[in-house]
Design an enzyme around this catalytic site. Sequence first.
Site, PDB file in Angstrom:
ATOM      1  N   ASP A   2     -29.562 -40.359  16.136  1.00 15.37           N
ATOM      2  CA  ASP A   2     -29.501 -39.955  14.729  1.00 15.37           C
ATOM      3  C   ASP A   2     -28.289 -40.666  14.137  1.00 15.37           C
ATOM      4  OD1 ASP A   2     -28.940 -36.699  13.104  1.00 15.37           O
ATOM      5  OD2 ASP A   2     -29.113 -38.721  12.312  1.00 15.37           O
TER       6      ASP A   2
ATOM      7  N   ASP B  77     -33.454 -30.764   4.784  1.00  9.95           N
ATOM      8  CA  ASP B  77     -32.324 -31.417   5.465  1.00  9.95           C
ATOM      9  C   ASP B  77     -31.097 -31.450   4.561  1.00  9.95           C
ATOM     10  OD1 ASP B  77     -30.476 -33.094   6.668  1.00  9.95           O
ATOM     11  OD2 ASP B  77     -31.942 -34.616   7.271  1.00  9.95           O
TER      12      ASP B  77
ATOM     13  N   LYS C  30     -23.956 -45.681   5.590  1.00 10.78           N
ATOM     14  CA  LYS C  30     -25.421 -45.605   5.519  1.00 10.78           C
ATOM     15  C   LYS C  30     -25.920 -45.768   4.076  1.00 10.78           C
ATOM     16  CE  LYS C  30     -29.076 -42.508   7.199  1.00 10.78           C
ATOM     17  NZ  LYS C  30     -29.287 -41.269   7.989  1.00 10.78           N
TER      18      LYS C  30
ATOM     19  N   GLU D  82     -36.509 -39.297   9.852  1.00  5.65           N
ATOM     20  CA  GLU D  82     -35.757 -38.116  10.285  1.00  5.65           C
ATOM     21  C   GLU D  82     -36.596 -36.832  10.242  1.00  5.65           C
ATOM     22  OE1 GLU D  82     -32.271 -38.487   7.820  1.00  5.65           O
ATOM     23  OE2 GLU D  82     -31.640 -40.267   8.926  1.00  5.65           O
TER      24      GLU D  82
HETATM   25  P1  ADP Z   1     -25.446 -36.084   8.059  1.00  4.00           P
HETATM   26  O1  ADP Z   1     -26.887 -35.934   8.340  1.00  4.00           O
HETATM   27  O2  ADP Z   1     -25.144 -36.324   6.608  1.00  4.00           O
HETATM   28  O3  ADP Z   1     -24.760 -37.073   8.937  1.00  4.00           O
HETATM   29  P2  ADP Z   1     -24.829 -33.526   9.407  1.00  4.00           P
HETATM   30  O4  ADP Z   1     -26.188 -33.025   9.590  1.00  4.00           O
HETATM   31  O5  ADP Z   1     -24.063 -33.903  10.618  1.00  4.00           O
HETATM   32  O6  ADP Z   1     -24.732 -34.657   8.305  1.00  4.00           O
HETATM   33  O7  ADP Z   1     -24.015 -32.370   8.626  1.00  4.00           O
HETATM   34  C1  ADP Z   1     -22.655 -32.452   8.394  1.00  4.00           C
HETATM   35  C2  ADP Z   1     -22.240 -31.288   7.515  1.00  4.00           C
HETATM   36  O8  ADP Z   1     -22.552 -30.052   8.161  1.00  4.00           O
HETATM   37  C3  ADP Z   1     -20.751 -31.268   7.215  1.00  4.00           C
HETATM   38  O9  ADP Z   1     -20.550 -31.002   5.841  1.00  4.00           O
HETATM   39  C4  ADP Z   1     -20.260 -30.086   8.067  1.00  4.00           C
HETATM   40  O10 ADP Z   1     -19.118 -29.469   7.505  1.00  4.00           O
HETATM   41  C5  ADP Z   1     -21.451 -29.166   8.014  1.00  4.00           C
HETATM   42  N1  ADP Z   1     -21.463 -28.183   9.099  1.00  4.00           N
HETATM   43  C6  ADP Z   1     -21.439 -28.429  10.422  1.00  4.00           C
HETATM   44  N2  ADP Z   1     -21.433 -27.277  11.125  1.00  4.00           N
HETATM   45  C7  ADP Z   1     -21.449 -26.276  10.209  1.00  4.00           C
HETATM   46  C8  ADP Z   1     -21.448 -24.849  10.299  1.00  4.00           C
HETATM   47  N3  ADP Z   1     -21.397 -24.213  11.473  1.00  4.00           N
HETATM   48  N4  ADP Z   1     -21.489 -24.159   9.138  1.00  4.00           N
HETATM   49  C9  ADP Z   1     -21.525 -24.774   7.951  1.00  4.00           C
HETATM   50  N5  ADP Z   1     -21.522 -26.103   7.802  1.00  4.00           N
HETATM   51  C10 ADP Z   1     -21.478 -26.854   8.921  1.00  4.00           C
HETATM   52 MG    MG Z   2     -28.704 -36.132   9.025  1.00  2.00          MG
END
Ligand code: ADP
Ligand code: MG
Length: 615
Positions: free
Chosen positions: A9, A191, A70, A169
Amino acid sequence: MTEKILGIDLGTTNSLAALVFEEGPEVLGAPGQSPIVPSVLHRHRQQWAVGQEALPHRTTQPEKTIYSIKRLMGRGFDEIAEERNHLPYSIVEAQRQLVKVQIEDQEFTPQELSAEILRKVKHQAEMVLGEQVYKSVITVPAYFDDAQRQATRDAGRIAGLEVVRIINEPTAAAIAYGLDEKRDGYVAVYDLGGGTFDVSILKLTGKVFKVIATCGNTHLGGDDFDRAVSQTLKSQIWQDRPNLDLNDAMAQQVLKQAAESIKIQLSSSPEAEYHIEIPEKSLSVQGKFTVAEFEGLIKNLVEATLESCQQALKDSGLTTQDIDEVVLVGGSTTVPLVRRRVEVFFGRPSHVAIDPYKVVAIGAAIQGHLLAGGRRDFLLLDVIPLSLGIETLGGTFSKIVTQNTTIPTEASEMFTTHVDEQTSIDINIYQGERELVKDCRCLGNFKLRGIPPMKAGLPLMELTFHIDANGILTVSALEKRSGQTAEIEVIPFHGLTNYEIDQIMEDSFEHAIDDFNDRQLIEFRNTMERVFRGIEESWEMAQTVLTTKQQEAIRAQMQVVENYAQQKDPQALKEQMDILGDLTRSLADAAISSAVFTELKNTTENTPPPTETST
Ligand code: ADP
Ligand code: MG
């Protein structure tokens, strides 16, 4: 055990890898460490720090710290004007509208930067596995077009990973939950990541998913939640210390970290305690943040995501009743308010059993496992997100492959010319759903040359669009009357040529650009020679149809063109040839039977685009 194909991912905020083991799929992190690699790079002493160690530099050295790469992948410079306003590092335009990131005196393509992230992810996986991996399945958003998918593949290649497949995705998330094994129906994938939100509606037919609608907001995510909390913290601090500067990099860094930690705590408890300390400002505050407070701050943002869900349903002609399964993806869907609101909106519980930050990587790993010959017998097919076609007369868009066609696919159509004696045709490839190409996205172009001179409408040109299982497009052309197949190469405007990628891997990128320039220069010089020959051959006629002044202007311009041909700037040479084209237009009109003049028109003016025939 089957061959190891990593599922990756490659996210805007975070990236990670997963693999299917005997016991099932799992994300790959060193023992006691997070499997997540933040998609952040920091440049220091000619080296990259990637992931966790780069993160703090986002605020302390924003001009040397790259994140959200990205957002730039596979995009042209003029398409990212909006993004540039949000990103603190320097983004410059290179040849063919390519986007590059500039740090000090060095420039990097988004593909190279993404490759650094992939390298880190790969390396981390290899440390866990104790062996090297060579292959991967990488995920991309459903709305990524061909250029963006190609750029992602190229990043993989630069990182030394064979990308055996690119998958969407939301499709990966649905696979992670095994929804492909369920009865036919509709799946909504919600998402919410760090900086982006998207919702996709998938249609499952006989174990095959099709993306039938996507909707979202590319600037809405967990970062906005952090910002809202951070603002509140600031206001609270200012109540006691109204003159304290909290806008410098260090204070912002501390506040952002505190805000994110509060947000994450509130995902699992009704109250979060915080302790903010900035010794340099003699600041030390303690306090509590409640879920109610937090939810008040983010309520409108969450409602905005539901409006996108409504829109996606509308676009697919469905209502919430038609949706059989709802899947939550992205770290921000851990927030309880988000879960509650999505559940109420769709009127059914969502799939949340797999951690939402892992689910895409796990789905990609399962797909990789299947491609390696692992068990679970289903065929995964995807669809192209937007129609593909070419520009035809008057700037219209002629679709050749329509939206939502299942890939891999191939489609052909016949076209002809609308100008007599046309010996070459420009083929401009576009992607989009609008009628005019000006509203679509240009993916690339090429020229079909060497058509024998014929009356307009006589040439029969067959264009074939081939899209492979990864959504990558190849276009070929064949003129049927002459049986002439032209040697052609499609260069996506915003991607890299194979040639350029090889150069990056072996050597420097700049070198590849020089070669590209040289090749162009040779082509333009060849054209110039043919054009000059044509002018000489019809000079007798020129003396009867042109005034002395016009003749002198042509001669003078030929001299200018020759001078430019000695230099190394293909674009400048082209501009001077265009001027010559304008000067000789009346001569060309008079000498309409001369194929050479037709070519002059075709190469130095904008070639009239091909016309569709009624076959
Ligand atoms: P992307 O797909 O954009 O790379 P992610 O799916 O990894 O992003 O999500 C990242 C976001 O999720 C960040 O803003 C992070 O703070 C938030 N996040 C991660 N864990 C938690 C949680 N337990 N509670 C709330 N927000 C969270
Ligand atoms: Mg993502």
